[in-house]
Design a protein around this motif. Structure first.
Motif, PDB file in Angstrom:
ATOM      1  N   ASP A  39     -70.692 140.867 133.870  1.00 46.36           N
ATOM      2  CA  ASP A  39     -69.428 139.281 133.788  1.00 46.36           C
ATOM      3  C   ASP A  39     -68.104 139.900 135.624  1.00 46.36           C
ATOM      4  O   ASP A  39     -67.955 140.655 135.395  1.00 46.36           O
ATOM      5  N   SER A  40     -68.106 138.743 135.824  1.00 42.07           N
ATOM      6  CA  SER A  40     -66.908 138.523 137.024  1.00 42.07           C
ATOM      7  C   SER A  40     -65.847 139.274 136.779  1.00 42.07           C
ATOM      8  O   SER A  40     -65.372 139.415 137.788  1.00 42.07           O
ATOM      9  N   ASP A  41     -65.502 138.631 135.768  1.00 41.95           N
ATOM     10  CA  ASP A  41     -64.199 139.122 135.037  1.00 41.95           C
ATOM     11  C   ASP A  41     -64.317 140.859 135.397  1.00 41.95           C
ATOM     12  O   ASP A  41     -63.196 141.488 135.442  1.00 41.95           O
ATOM     13  N   CYS A  42     -64.914 141.337 134.946  1.00 41.18           N
ATOM     14  CA  CYS A  42     -64.568 142.838 134.798  1.00 41.18           C
ATOM     15  C   CYS A  42     -64.934 143.383 136.922  1.00 41.18           C
ATOM     16  O   CYS A  42     -66.059 143.047 137.614  1.00 41.18           O
ATOM     17  N   PRO A  43     -63.807 143.727 137.233  1.00 45.58           N
ATOM     18  CA  PRO A  43     -63.400 144.905 138.736  1.00 45.58           C
ATOM     19  C   PRO A  43     -64.700 145.161 139.385  1.00 45.58           C
ATOM     20  O   PRO A  43     -64.777 146.099 138.604  1.00 45.58           O
ATOM     21  N   ARG A  85     -67.784 140.001 127.304  1.00 49.32           N
ATOM     22  CA  ARG A  85     -68.128 138.451 127.654  1.00 49.32           C
ATOM     23  C   ARG A  85     -69.879 137.923 126.650  1.00 49.32           C
ATOM     24  O   ARG A  85     -69.997 137.073 127.302  1.00 49.32           O
ATOM     25  N   GLU A  86     -70.060 139.529 126.551  1.00 52.16           N
ATOM     26  CA  GLU A  86     -71.348 138.950 125.801  1.00 52.16           C
ATOM     27  C   GLU A  86     -72.501 138.646 127.714  1.00 52.16           C
ATOM     28  O   GLU A  86     -73.776 137.396 126.914  1.00 52.16           O
ATOM     29  N   ILE A  87     -72.544 138.843 128.667  1.00 53.64           N
ATOM     30  CA  ILE A  87     -73.199 139.099 129.947  1.00 53.64           C
ATOM     31  C   ILE A  87     -74.582 139.946 129.680  1.00 53.64           C
ATOM     32  O   ILE A  87     -73.400 140.771 130.318  1.00 53.64           O
ATOM     33  N   PRO A  88     -75.626 140.309 129.731  1.00 52.06           N
ATOM     34  CA  PRO A  88     -76.240 141.431 130.341  1.00 52.06           C
ATOM     35  C   PRO A  88     -76.007 141.258 131.229  1.00 52.06           C
ATOM     36  O   PRO A  88     -76.256 140.274 131.733  1.00 52.06           O
ATOM     37  N   PRO A  89     -76.994 142.590 131.805  1.00 54.67           N
ATOM     38  CA  PRO A  89     -76.591 142.731 133.309  1.00 54.67           C
ATOM     39  C   PRO A  89     -77.692 141.536 134.351  1.00 54.67           C
ATOM     40  O   PRO A  89     -78.862 140.940 133.694  1.00 54.67           O
ATOM     41  N   ASN A  90     -78.263 141.240 134.966  1.00 55.78           N
ATOM     42  CA  ASN A  90     -79.337 140.157 135.931  1.00 55.78           C
ATOM     43  C   ASN A  90     -80.375 140.410 135.768  1.00 55.78           C
ATOM     44  O   ASN A  90     -81.208 141.389 135.596  1.00 55.78           O
ATOM     45  N   GLU A  91     -80.852 140.006 136.151  1.00 53.23           N
ATOM     46  CA  GLU A  91     -82.789 139.762 136.518  1.00 53.23           C
ATOM     47  C   GLU A  91     -82.708 141.269 137.223  1.00 53.23           C
ATOM     48  O   GLU A  91     -83.795 141.415 137.528  1.00 53.23           O
ATOM     49  N   GLU A  94     -78.779 137.304 125.392  1.00 52.42           N
ATOM     50  CA  GLU A  94     -78.046 136.472 124.440  1.00 52.42           C
ATOM     51  C   GLU A  94     -77.500 135.944 123.699  1.00 52.42           C
ATOM     52  O   GLU A  94     -76.863 135.564 122.468  1.00 52.42           O
ATOM     53  N   ILE A  95     -78.946 135.227 123.129  1.00 49.82           N
ATOM     54  CA  ILE A  95     -79.167 134.854 121.664  1.00 49.82           C
ATOM     55  C   ILE A  95     -79.457 136.259 120.523  1.00 49.82           C
ATOM     56  O   ILE A  95     -79.017 135.501 119.535  1.00 49.82           O
ATOM     57  N   SER A  96     -80.062 137.210 120.900  1.00 44.83           N
ATOM     58  CA  SER A  96     -80.543 138.406 119.348  1.00 44.83           C
ATOM     59  C   SER A  96     -79.313 139.256 119.136  1.00 44.83           C
ATOM     60  O   SER A  96     -79.348 139.717 117.955  1.00 44.83           O
ATOM     61  N   CYS A  97     -78.730 139.960 120.710  1.00 44.30           N
ATOM     62  CA  CYS A  97     -77.809 140.786 120.768  1.00 44.30           C
ATOM     63  C   CYS A  97     -76.899 141.241 120.869  1.00 44.30           C
ATOM     64  O   CYS A  97     -76.948 141.438 122.106  1.00 44.30           O
TER      65      CYS A  97
END
Length: 276
Positions: A270-274, A35-41, A26-29
């Motif tokens: 991100d949740s906006d992706c269907p 939407r600049e949101i990577p997969p979750n943990e 989120e910070i580096s690339c």
């Protein structure tokens, strides 16, 4: 003496802040994720490394690497296919050894001869070329494929062993290749930008005397922006011993990965992706 020690610690922190092996995508690339949101943990392994894949002072994609299994968990990139030569040189990730090493991927030869890194030290941190020699029925499978990039430098950046898994050679040259080269072209028609994430589920088998895991499954997901009001998604999964690729919705893939990884509900975009 204490002042000198503090300076060394500060210098180390500065290195880490700007290095290729980073603390957070989120910070580096973040630019490689929708939407600049990577997969979750839920995909994170026991010993993760977040790599902003840098070649010649430019970031080309992002890889979550499993230090224990010595394979990538996933690579995330923007789909920009184009004609061009396939590189032949393989690279490794110096900063998996430690933050004092170069920020950009390098040849094994360069680290061994210019930076005096022993092959043993290099091999402790990641897979090396020798691990992929004399394979039977397997070859070096890109997660982020070089054919999904439109210039030589971006293609070259995919030839790092941190972007490679032992892949069934029939799958790699058959159904998986068809997905990469044909299905992606069809599915991205009309897209202004397509974000892709390609991953590998660790399996129960290994190559190189137990050093490098052979994934049980390979998977890929894409989220494409058609215009401001339209976003679409698709996904595939393949068992890594069969020449078959199964087309899924994004939601179906996330549910399947949730079962395979067993670390909680997986969210790739991100949740906006269907999801349907």
């Amino acid at each position: 003496m204490l002042g000198l020690l503090l300076l060394q610690v500060l210098a180390s922190c500065l290195w880490l802040g700007h290095s290729e092996v980073v603390k957070s995508f989120e910070i580096s690339c973040p630019q490689f994720f929708f939407r600049e949101i990577p997969p979750n943990e839920a995909l994170e392994p026991q010993k993760p490394a977040w790599i902003c894949q840098r070649y010649k002072n430019q970031y080309y994609f992002a890889t979550l690497y499993d230090r224990k299994m010595r394979i990538p968990v996933y690579s995330a990139y923007i789909y920009q296919p184009g004609p061009g030569k396939r590189p032949k040189t393989w690279l490794v990730e110096p900063q998996l050894i430690g933050p004092a090493y170069p920020k950009t991927m390098e040849k094994e030869w360069t680290l061994l001869n210019r930076y005096n890194v022993s092959l043993e030290k290099l091999s402790q941190s990641q897979a090396i070329l020798h691990d992929y020699k004399n394979l039977t029925g397997l070859n070096r499978g890109h997660l982020n494929p070089n054919g999904h990039h439109d210039d030589y430098s971006s293609r070259m950046a995919t030839f790092t062993l941190t972007n490679i898994v032992p892949q069934d050679e029939k799958l790699n040259g058959g159904a998986w290749n068809n997905y990469e080269q044909q299905t992606m072209i069809r599915r991205t028609q009309g897209c202004s930008i397509t974000y892709a994430i390609v991953g590998a589920v660790p399996g129960n088998n290994y190559i190189a005397k137990g050093r490098v895991n052979k994934p049980s499954h390979l998977w890929s997901a894409a989220c494409c922006v058609v215009d401001n009001n339209s976003i679409r998604a698709w996904a595939v999964i393949a068992e890594n011993d069969k020449n078959q690729v199964q087309l899924l919705t994004l939601g179906e893939l996330e549910d399947t990965l949730t079962e395979l990884y067993g670390r909680g509900q997986v969210s790739l975009f991100d949740s906006d992706c269907p999801r349907e």
